[in-house]
Design a protein around this motif. Sequence first.
Motif: not given
Length: 450
Positions: A80-88
């Motif tokens: 699973v590739v974590n592409a949920d880029e959310s960090e300000p």
Amino acid sequence: MTDLLPVLTDTWDAPRSWRLSTYEKHGGYDGLKAALKMPPGDVVQAVKDSGLRGRGGAGFPSGMKWGFLPPDDGKPRYLVVNADESEPGTCKDIPLMLASPQHLIEGVIITSYAIGSKHAFIYVRGEVLHVYRRLLEAVAEARRVGYLGTDILGSGFDLEITVHAGAGAYICGEETALLDSLEGLRGQPRLKPPFPAVAGLYARPTVVNNVETIASVPGIIAQGADWFKGMGTERSTGHGLFSLSGHVTTPGQYEAPLGITLRELLDLGGGMRGGRPLKFWTPGGSSTPLFTAEHLDTPLDYESVGAAGSMLGTRALQIFDDTVCVVRSVSRWTEFYAHESCGKCTPCREGTYWLKQILRRIEDGAAGSGDIDLLLDLCDNILGRSFCALGDGATAPITSSIQFFRDEYQAHLDGHGCPFDPAASALFPYTPRTRTPGTALVGAGAGGHR
């Protein structure tokens, strides 16, 4: 001066850089062809030997993480590739997927081959619809030429990739919350152990890695572990994307070896905007402790940044000059974390809410004399007690900003408002105190913060 090192960004300025044909002209898929001639265990060992560490923030050795998977039992296992880029402030994975998605696709195929996965998932933020569509097309292109599907390049290896769009929750950047979301559940962190390597997606062994981590794998296999180790530092090897934003003349993505300093990056970026002095900056996004101008020469690698009191994180370098109110900046970040708390645990759910209220009170000039110490006390009660790292991250900018700028917080109390507000500053002039580099600006606050 450390030179920039285009590896992941080497095709970004090429015409139609996102196309498979462009990627192949620049050596794309050479890594996959080499990997398929190697036993899977040798691919894992090559990544271990390279020293590649997770580029999503934690910096955990990637090859070691892959090695945690139990022996193959003939049943499914997943990447699973974590592409949920959310960090300000973090903006490295989305440009990479937009400009050169085949870097990621090739990395997914090689990694899946190495760990024995026949189905991989890329979990991307649903708000970035243009990136989601580009990934779908990139996967389709790779399938059309035989890099995906059955019997890839005649190797006997089969793989399918599913691109999944999330619904925009910051908490789904935490790997187990992401897995729950991927399964159709509410995105909330799981209790660990068991860890994903043992019971991850659909309770099966799963590797979860960041986009940049996986995209770095093809270069390691094609060029060799020693090539990768020849960049960076002894314990923080390789290249990385540094997101330079804020009050800098030329913001953007700068790919360089780990260990480069902010001073060097600012020189490459044209210096501070308008020539104003640097006040504070984040080395790894808004959930990492702040740095000041005295940290300009701190090498940006995991060990040096940690020794200086912060975390390298996602290498989101947000730059703030002397016109910025640190209380206002920290307050905005805290409002974000309070909004994005999933509510599963009390310290984070209640603590971030009260942190937000007190910071707003200080900024509005309605705070009491004990509110600064109350902030530190609340942070003490959140740090290390929340279910996941969101709560800890929410406290980092608060405690570090009070460490370095307590006089600015106090000025809000004394002047009954923000000293950077022109109306307030005319009545209550504020002159920042200076200090010798390496010394604390203030003494200990509540809970022993220094």
